[in-house]
Design a protein around this motif. Sequence first.
Motif, short mmCIF file in Angstrom:
data_model
loop_
_atom_site.label_atom_id
_atom_site.label_comp_id
_atom_site.label_asym_id
_atom_site.label_seq_id
_atom_site.Cartn_x
_atom_site.Cartn_y
_atom_site.Cartn_z
N GLN A 1 -3.83 7.37 -6.35
CA GLN A 1 -3.39 8.43 -5.60
C GLN A 1 -3.93 9.48 -4.55
O GLN A 1 -3.55 8.83 -3.56
CB GLN A 1 -3.09 9.49 -6.41
CG GLN A 1 -2.35 9.31 -7.69
CD GLN A 1 -0.52 8.23 -7.42
OE1 GLN A 1 -0.11 8.01 -6.35
NE2 GLN A 1 0.14 7.71 -8.08
N ASP A 2 -4.91 9.11 -4.66
CA ASP A 2 -5.79 9.57 -3.32
C ASP A 2 -6.17 8.67 -2.64
O ASP A 2 -6.09 9.35 -1.07
CB ASP A 2 -6.99 10.43 -3.65
CG ASP A 2 -6.74 11.32 -4.96
OD1 ASP A 2 -6.18 11.88 -4.40
OD2 ASP A 2 -8.01 12.21 -4.76
N ASP B 1 -1.27 11.30 -11.81
CA ASP B 1 -2.52 9.86 -11.58
C ASP B 1 -1.96 8.94 -12.54
O ASP B 1 -2.69 8.68 -13.30
CB ASP B 1 -3.97 10.64 -11.40
CG ASP B 1 -3.61 11.40 -10.82
OD1 ASP B 1 -4.52 10.66 -9.51
OD2 ASP B 1 -4.67 12.72 -11.04
N HIS C 1 4.10 3.79 -2.71
CA HIS C 1 4.35 3.48 -4.54
C HIS C 1 5.56 2.93 -4.17
O HIS C 1 6.48 2.88 -2.91
CB HIS C 1 4.92 5.01 -4.33
CG HIS C 1 4.17 5.91 -4.67
ND1 HIS C 1 3.50 7.06 -3.84
CD2 HIS C 1 2.53 5.89 -4.51
CE1 HIS C 1 2.65 7.76 -3.91
NE2 HIS C 1 1.34 6.43 -4.43
N ASN D 1 6.41 6.38 1.49
CA ASN D 1 5.53 6.56 1.72
C ASN D 1 4.82 7.94 1.05
O ASN D 1 4.81 8.80 0.99
CB ASN D 1 5.57 6.95 3.63
CG ASN D 1 3.47 6.92 4.38
OD1 ASN D 1 2.98 7.10 4.04
ND2 ASN D 1 3.82 6.57 4.95
N PRO D 2 3.17 7.56 0.46
CA PRO D 2 2.99 8.16 -0.60
C PRO D 2 2.30 10.24 0.47
O PRO D 2 2.14 11.02 0.56
CB PRO D 2 1.13 8.42 -0.27
CG PRO D 2 1.29 6.50 -0.28
CD PRO D 2 2.14 6.63 0.47
N VAL D 3 2.39 9.49 2.06
CA VAL D 3 2.01 10.62 2.27
C VAL D 3 3.74 12.01 2.54
O VAL D 3 3.09 13.01 3.03
CB VAL D 3 1.67 10.36 4.16
CG1 VAL D 3 2.02 11.92 5.49
CG2 VAL D 3 0.54 9.42 5.34
N ALA E 1 -4.53 6.24 -1.94
CA ALA E 1 -3.47 5.55 -1.09
C ALA E 1 -2.77 6.81 -0.05
O ALA E 1 -2.16 5.90 0.98
CB ALA E 1 -1.55 5.49 -2.11
N LYS E 2 -2.68 7.66 -0.12
CA LYS E 2 -2.81 8.82 0.70
C LYS E 2 -3.86 8.44 2.25
O LYS E 2 -2.99 8.64 3.25
CB LYS E 2 -2.74 9.85 0.25
CG LYS E 2 -1.71 11.50 0.65
CD LYS E 2 -2.02 12.33 -0.69
CE LYS E 2 -0.11 12.78 -0.87
NZ LYS E 2 -0.88 14.26 -1.77
N PHE F 1 -4.86 5.86 3.71
CA PHE F 1 -4.86 4.80 3.88
C PHE F 1 -3.11 4.99 4.17
O PHE F 1 -3.84 5.07 6.05
CB PHE F 1 -4.35 4.13 2.74
CG PHE F 1 -4.13 2.96 3.57
CD1 PHE F 1 -4.73 1.85 3.55
CD2 PHE F 1 -3.33 2.58 4.07
CE1 PHE F 1 -5.10 -0.08 4.47
CE2 PHE F 1 -2.91 0.77 4.73
CZ PHE F 1 -3.32 -0.33 4.81
N ASN F 2 -2.40 6.27 4.12
CA ASN F 2 -1.30 5.97 5.15
C ASN F 2 -1.36 6.92 5.88
O ASN F 2 -0.70 6.95 7.00
CB ASN F 2 -0.58 6.32 3.83
CG ASN F 2 0.20 5.07 3.01
OD1 ASN F 2 1.13 4.34 3.85
ND2 ASN F 2 0.29 4.43 1.82
N THR F 3 -2.40 8.42 5.42
CA THR F 3 -2.26 9.06 6.69
C THR F 3 -2.97 8.39 7.89
O THR F 3 -2.59 9.09 8.95
CB THR F 3 -3.35 10.23 5.37
OG1 THR F 3 -2.98 10.50 4.81
CG2 THR F 3 -3.83 10.90 6.75
N LYS G 1 1.12 -1.24 0.08
CA LYS G 1 -0.05 -0.19 -0.13
C LYS G 1 0.79 1.38 -0.33
O LYS G 1 0.47 2.16 0.44
CB LYS G 1 -0.76 -0.03 1.14
CG LYS G 1 -1.87 -0.79 1.01
CD LYS G 1 -2.87 -1.29 2.29
CE LYS G 1 -4.31 -1.87 1.74
NZ LYS G 1 -3.56 -3.73 2.20
N ARG H 1 -9.93 15.23 -13.47
CA ARG H 1 -9.30 16.24 -12.82
C ARG H 1 -8.01 16.76 -13.95
O ARG H 1 -6.77 17.32 -13.03
CB ARG H 1 -8.79 16.45 -11.18
CG ARG H 1 -7.36 14.86 -11.16
CD ARG H 1 -7.28 14.83 -9.75
NE ARG H 1 -6.75 13.49 -9.55
CZ ARG H 1 -6.67 13.50 -7.77
NH1 ARG H 1 -7.11 14.20 -6.80
NH2 ARG H 1 -6.19 12.25 -7.53
N LEU I 1 -3.29 5.58 8.69
CA LEU I 1 -1.90 4.08 9.47
C LEU I 1 -1.55 5.45 10.48
O LEU I 1 -0.89 5.04 11.88
CB LEU I 1 -1.26 3.89 8.27
CG LEU I 1 -0.84 2.85 9.26
CD1 LEU I 1 -1.75 1.52 9.09
CD2 LEU I 1 0.41 2.18 7.42
#
Lengths: 383, 299
Positions: free
Chosen positions: B103-104, A184, A113, A142-144, B106-107, B109-111, A111, A217, B113
Amino acid sequence: MDLFEYQGKQYFAKFGIPVSAGGVAVTVDEAVKVAEASQYPVVVKAQVQVGGRGKAGGIKLANNADEVRLHAGNILGMDIKGHVVKRIWVEHASDIDEEYYASFSLDRAAKKHLLMLSAQGGVEIEEVAEKDPDAIVKLHINPVDGLSEKVARQAAVDAKIPAKALDGVAKILVQLYDCFTAGDCDLAEINPLILKPSGEVHALDAKVSLDGNAEYRHPEWAEYSATEELDDREQLAREKGLQYIGLSGTVGIIANGAGLAMSTLDVVNQVGGTAANFLDIGGGANADQMAAALEVINFDKDVKSIFINIFGGITRGEEVAKGIVEAMKRVNLRAPIVIRLDGTNAEEGREILASAGIPESKLMSKPTMLEAARAAVALANGK
Amino acid sequence: MAIFVNENTKVIVQGLTGGQGKFHGLRNRAYGTNVVGGVTPGKGGQDVEGIPVFDSVADAVKATGADASFIAVPPKAAAAAILEAAKAGITFIVCITEGIPAQDEAKVFNTLLRDYPKVRLLGPNCPGIISPGKCNIGITAGEIAELPSAKGPNVGIVSRSGTLTYQALYELKQQGIGVSTCVGIGGDPVPGTSFVDCLAEFQKDPETHAIIMIGEIGGSAEEEAAEFIKANVTKPMSAYIAGVTAPAGKKMGHAGAIVSGGKGTAQGKMDALRAAGVQIGLNPTEAGSLMAEIVKGLK
């Protein structure tokens, strides 16, 4: 949605990734024009969404206009593993010192990248993975947090990219990550990523797959969907807003729900038939949707029978049945229908179908998925 | 007992004034779910057939003490809605929205977490969850779910597909087999709740005696489940995997249902589950009959 190489390169360029000067051509004359503007020698490349173009003769070097004419003429219209070449990309030929590999994708298990980077580029990455797995650096991002140039540089060091190319590779990795996330993509891959004698690092190929869910988008994607390679059936289904995938069998499939539609293909196969398509009509299955679905199926000349597989949840059986009867009035079908209607109020639904005055040679109702599949396959196989 | 939701769960609906939110929110309430409020920015103070609407999740939680949220908003608004619920103290979020960019997802989910580790997200792109007789959040038709019996045996269901879930519920009902909880984890590439999360809960739940799992092509969630089952699940299981004949490289309706690079095939998943001792049905009906046999043996 998969992009052609030339579209991928244009997409890369939007994020600052260096690509060769070049242009797309659909005729020999256009190819020459692009070649003249790009400076010889040039490379003429078939634009198809399938691997192994080079081996099939779809990539050629040309030193002058005559050679461009010769190669462009040969490549346009060429059949590469079932893909007919409609466009070619012509670009200035690059001097290559080294070839690397870089890609970003989503690792569904982690889960996160995933960056894959290797100093062994220019060949299929699966091949490298098999022969020399240690040659591929895999880094989860981590995508964050995103990807910093520092982390990218370290990955390049770990991948044994030589010192002279490190800065260039790190910079492109950050740009490619930006393309992957802000752009995207499901996949953003450069193979090969080349080091030129001048010391510049540069994307020589582009493999980009876009996430259809993000289309809202990205208005600029409209030009990509315009060149998407759909067969006539898929084109019609798209116009009607249906989730449809064309296949090569003889049993037309309509089901409600992606899982049930997949399952329907499987059952048809299990009892000795072949599905002509995948079609998920969605939860509602009203008369309009059903008529649209039947029109698309009816358009497919190979279809010998139609298997409608509906499971009523919130949508009740009698509503589905009314929808089918109404749709059959609007579409003049060539093939008979076998329907399996189950779930909420299925009996009432079957009653409506039975009393609609449609002969059994046109519409047959079966209580289970397996029996319906057998009947549809028997009809399709002329039994 | 049931997993994740029960008769005490208090639910708000984000998007209650929208078409989907209203339709399913009211159905959920009619089923007996404690639907205590709705959220639509700018519509605070109104009500939907007696359900009070609030401007924000924070307001709704403060006024109602809700601990679960049902999100039925368009893809553009879904990621923000999920994070708003988590921030406001909601601990169980069901998001049915289909079409959220990967992409949203994945973001988000990790936020969750990192910042809200106690929050469980179910979905997106899922039918929701039902603990029959207790709580129904989402789009499942409650009437096709058989109530669990006090003596058992009862079956837990976990599935990536909506209609195949209904089919499983329906077949168990035909045979009079009770369901403890039925969880639809959804067909997207980054689901908030995985097969493994659900299997772990079913294994712990004293009211669940056997488990049906419905998977499909794409990703490796079924293979991870197989590993987990081998090591941790002692309750008998049957399973079905859709997509044996799906062509490679095509998304089969669900964003996550794709075989790519030879990975994520139905055959590979069936083999892994079989090796973990799960009985495999070659179609959904067969998985249901296998479960009926299993249940007979448990009585």
